[in-house]
Design a protein around this motif. Structure first.
Motif, PDB file in Angstrom:
ATOM      1  N   LEU A  15     -35.687  13.342  41.864  1.00 51.22           N
ATOM      2  CA  LEU A  15     -37.038  12.929  41.543  1.00 51.22           C
ATOM      3  C   LEU A  15     -37.086  11.424  41.313  1.00 51.22           C
ATOM      4  CD1 LEU A  15     -37.918  15.774  39.024  1.00 51.22           C
ATOM      5  CD2 LEU A  15     -38.608  15.607  41.405  1.00 51.22           C
ATOM      6  N   LYS A  16     -38.210  10.810  41.619  1.00 48.50           N
ATOM      7  CA  LYS A  16     -38.351   9.370  41.410  1.00 48.50           C
ATOM      8  C   LYS A  16     -38.210   9.026  39.939  1.00 48.50           C
ATOM      9  CE  LYS A  16     -41.138   7.953  45.296  1.00 48.50           C
ATOM     10  NZ  LYS A  16     -42.354   7.286  45.719  1.00 48.50           N
ATOM     11  N   ARG A  21     -35.317   6.401  35.520  1.00 47.43           N
ATOM     12  CA  ARG A  21     -34.683   6.466  34.197  1.00 47.43           C
ATOM     13  C   ARG A  21     -33.223   6.026  34.266  1.00 47.43           C
ATOM     14  NH1 ARG A  21     -36.216  12.121  32.247  1.00 47.43           N
ATOM     15  NH2 ARG A  21     -38.402  11.802  32.629  1.00 47.43           N
ATOM     16  N   ALA A  22     -32.542   6.447  35.309  1.00 48.74           N
ATOM     17  CA  ALA A  22     -31.132   6.073  35.467  1.00 48.74           C
ATOM     18  C   ALA A  22     -31.002   4.569  35.683  1.00 48.74           C
ATOM     19  CB  ALA A  22     -30.515   6.833  36.632  1.00 48.74           C
ATOM     20  N   ASN A  23     -31.880   3.989  36.500  1.00 50.15           N
ATOM     21  CA  ASN A  23     -31.830   2.548  36.726  1.00 50.15           C
ATOM     22  C   ASN A  23     -32.111   1.775  35.446  1.00 50.15           C
ATOM     23  OD1 ASN A  23     -31.209   2.805  39.414  1.00 50.15           O
ATOM     24  ND2 ASN A  23     -33.323   2.641  40.094  1.00 50.15           N
ATOM     25  N   TYR A  28     -30.191  -1.632  30.940  1.00 50.52           N
ATOM     26  CA  TYR A  28     -30.081  -1.971  29.526  1.00 50.52           C
ATOM     27  C   TYR A  28     -28.659  -1.797  28.989  1.00 50.52           C
ATOM     28  CZ  TYR A  28     -35.064  -2.628  29.305  1.00 50.52           C
ATOM     29  OH  TYR A  28     -36.328  -3.098  29.517  1.00 50.52           O
ATOM     30  N   SER A  29     -27.900  -0.884  29.536  1.00 45.99           N
ATOM     31  CA  SER A  29     -26.514  -0.770  29.085  1.00 45.99           C
ATOM     32  C   SER A  29     -25.690  -1.967  29.563  1.00 45.99           C
ATOM     33  CB  SER A  29     -25.890   0.539  29.557  1.00 45.99           C
ATOM     34  OG  SER A  29     -25.807   0.591  30.958  1.00 45.99           O
ATOM     35  N   SER A  30     -25.994  -2.495  30.745  1.00 45.84           N
ATOM     36  CA  SER A  30     -25.277  -3.685  31.200  1.00 45.84           C
ATOM     37  C   SER A  30     -25.650  -4.895  30.346  1.00 45.84           C
ATOM     38  CB  SER A  30     -25.561  -3.966  32.673  1.00 45.84           C
ATOM     39  OG  SER A  30     -26.906  -4.349  32.870  1.00 45.84           O
TER      40      SER A  30
END
Length: 84
Positions: A15-16, A21-23, A28-30
């Motif tokens: 799903l888009k 959400r993954a992107n 933000y984790s990077s």
């Protein structure tokens, strides 16, 4: 009775919303890892300067760690998405 669920032999299409959400999570984790590395280098560099100069009080550690925290926050704020 017919259901709208995909059959088990059909591959599930991503799903888009899931990919967005993954992107966002990766972005933000990077940024978090970048902040951690910047602050860590500031503290390490200050510690080494204090050690090299033989300071009794950790002046360079304090100065460089505060500078690294400020720099990290500045870079974080600049990386936030711009909304009209």
């Amino acid at each position: 009775m017919e259901t709208n669920e995909p059959r088990s032999d059909e591959p599930r299409k991503p799903l888009k919303d899931d990919s967005r959400r993954a992107n966002t999570f990766i972005q933000y984790s990077s940024i978090g890892f970048q902040m951690l590395a910047t602050i860590g280098l500031g503290v390490w560099g200050g510690f080494k300067l204090d050690e090299w100069q033989g300071n009794q009080k950790p002046i360079w550690t304090l100065v460089l760690s505060l500078f690294a925290i400020g720099s990290s926050l500045y870079l974080f704020i600049r990386s936030l998405p711009k909304q009209p």
